[in-house]
Design an enzyme around this catalytic site. Structure first.
Site, PDB file in Angstrom:
ATOM      1  CB  CYS A  68      -0.886  -0.021   1.247  1.00  0.00           C
ATOM      2  SG  CYS A  68      -1.649   1.554   1.649  1.00  0.00           S
ATOM      3  CB  CYS A 145      -6.535   2.088   7.440  1.00  0.00           C
ATOM      4  SG  CYS A 145      -5.734   3.640   6.990  1.00  0.00           S
ATOM      5  CD  GLN A 245      -5.905  21.846   8.786  1.00  0.00           C
ATOM      6  OE1 GLN A 245      -5.106  20.948   8.513  1.00  0.00           O
ATOM      7  NE2 GLN A 245      -5.722  23.089   8.367  1.00  0.00           N
ATOM      8  CD  GLU A 292     -11.667  28.667   0.787  1.00  0.00           C
ATOM      9  OE1 GLU A 292     -11.599  28.031  -0.284  1.00  0.00           O
ATOM     10  OE2 GLU A 292     -10.748  28.692   1.629  1.00  0.00           O
ATOM     11  CB  CYS A 366       0.398  20.891   3.987  1.00  0.00           C
ATOM     12  SG  CYS A 366      -0.230  21.407   2.383  1.00  0.00           S
TER      13      CYS A 366
END
Length: 413
Positions: A68, A145, A245, A292, A366
């Protein structure tokens, strides 16, 4: 043909790198100091065997690790893994000649990711649901997971079933699943067109399995309950497939850093505001202008504000900040600016901020490389970096979040 290699260091994507006469060879799932056997094609290697393991190699917690492609670093001991991520941010800033004070990296616990995006494809045996193999379009079907919150893992069977009911294509498609207070919010993308019978079947299935909402390509098929998440004192109904988030504790930690930094600021601009991860918390103490480019999260933010008592005024503006960043004149109305852009960063916006007199800025990112570029622009404009704090929001991946706090001294008259 396999060859033996000595791993020298980790690359930016978490691959082990062996230095050879022909140049670097990238071998995933290896660690510095290891001697490995790999089959190499050009500069990429497939790991065959580990001849001499590193002292910091650990047993991966997931049976799918190595096939994976969702995680790259489950095999690395936690202290070294966190140090590598922190250093990744430090090196990115150093490339721009920035050496600010760095905080300790904020860790992320297993089983804490509340929003995941799966890859899916209909096959003769049923429905593949999982993640793409490393550097491949092949979908690895999963049964566990360890990054995801338990409600998502426990629902893997139901998620495959609703995908089968929704699928009318032989092509791969995606499913974003968000764990909310009301249940799972399931958003399918490019799964094919639905007829009325399929819509009814999906709705019945969602009701029977307590899904909060199922949507296909943005169309809500059924919404038995509003899929809400808590942001500060507010309850926000996230848009179908909307950004959130990934880890609630990481969001809380980043917001705490931002709020402490802006302090007693009376007017704050929150740019790339999304559904209000920072705006709704800031509004407990300051007036906020949230900007935004996407209308859906902005509407969710506005609704949450209007239904939360005790907040100071929040105004919203739909605006493409890449094409039309706030001008210096607009920015100078604020005591603090917060921005949290996509991976591309906020280059043009930072050029405007750099010319402004906004006393305090908080940059959330990020992508360490675009963060470093943006911080270089701001420091060239007179800002001082107070601190940078890495945040491990993306457990066992090569991705890392960071919060940079800046201030600009007032001009003397």
């Amino acid at each position: 043909m396999s060859t033996q290699y000595r791993i020298n260091h980790l690359g930016a994507q978490g691959d082990g790198i062996a230095n050879t006469e022909r140049g670097p060879v990238y071998i995933p799932f290896t660690l510095p100091g290891e001697t490995v056997t790999a089959a190499v094609n050009k500069d990429r290697g497939d790991l065959i065997a580990i001849q001499e393991p590193a002292a910091n190699r650990v047993e991966p917690p997931c049976r799918h690790f190595g096939t994976c492609g969702g995680c790259q670093l489950q095999h690395m001991a936690t202290p070294d893994y966190l140090a590598w991520k922190r250093n990744k941010v430090m090196q990115a800033l150093k490339s721009q000649a920035l050496t600010p004070e760095f905080g300790d990296i904020i860790p992320c616990a297993p089983h804490s990711r509340r929003r995941v995006t799966f890859a899916l494809r209909k096959v003769e045996a049923g429905m593949l649901l999982g993640y793409n193999r490393h550097l491949s379009h092949e979908i690895i079907d999963i049964v566990e997971c360890p990054i995801s919150v338990p409600p998502i893992v426990e629902a893997l069977g139901s998620l495959r079933a609703v995908a089968r009911l929704s699928c009318s294509t032989n092509k791969p498609f995606r499913m974003t699943v968000t764990a909310t207070a009301a249940g799972l919010d399931v958003a399918l993308l490019e799964s094919g067109k639905l007829d009325d019978a399929a819509r009814k079947t999906i709705a019945d299935f969602a009701l029977a399995h307590s899904f909060a909402r199922v949507s296909v390509d943005g169309e809500i098929i059924v919404e038995p309950t509003k899929p809400q998440v808590s942001i500060g004192a507010s309850q926000v109904t996230v848009p179908p497939g909307g950004f959130l988030q990934a880890v609630a504790s990481a969001e809380e930690a980043m917001a705490g850093l931002v709020l402490d930094h802006v302090g007693k600021a009376k007017r704050v601009a929150d740019l790339f505001a999304g559904s209000g991860a920072f705006s709704l918390r800031l509004a407990a103490r300051a007036e906020v202008h949230a900007v935004e480019g996407d209308a859906a999260p902005l509407a969710a933010l506005d609704r949450a504000f209007r239904f939360t008592p005790g907040l100071k005024r929040v105004t919203t503006e739909k605006r493409d900040l890449f094409e039309r960043p706030l001008t210096t004149k607009e920015l100078d109305r604020f005591d603090a600016v917060v921005f949290d852009p996509p991976r591309a960063g906020a280059e043009f916006l930072c050029k405007q901020i750099a010319k402004s007199q906004v006393p305090k800025v908080a940059a959330v990112s990020c992508n360490p490389l675009t963060l470093a570029r943006d911080l270089a622009i701001l420091t060239a404009g007179g800002y001082r970096i107070v601190s940078v704090t890495p945040v491990d929001q993306f457990l066992w991946s090569s991705h890392v979040e960071a919060v940079a706090l800046l201030e600009k001294p007032k001009k003397r008259r």
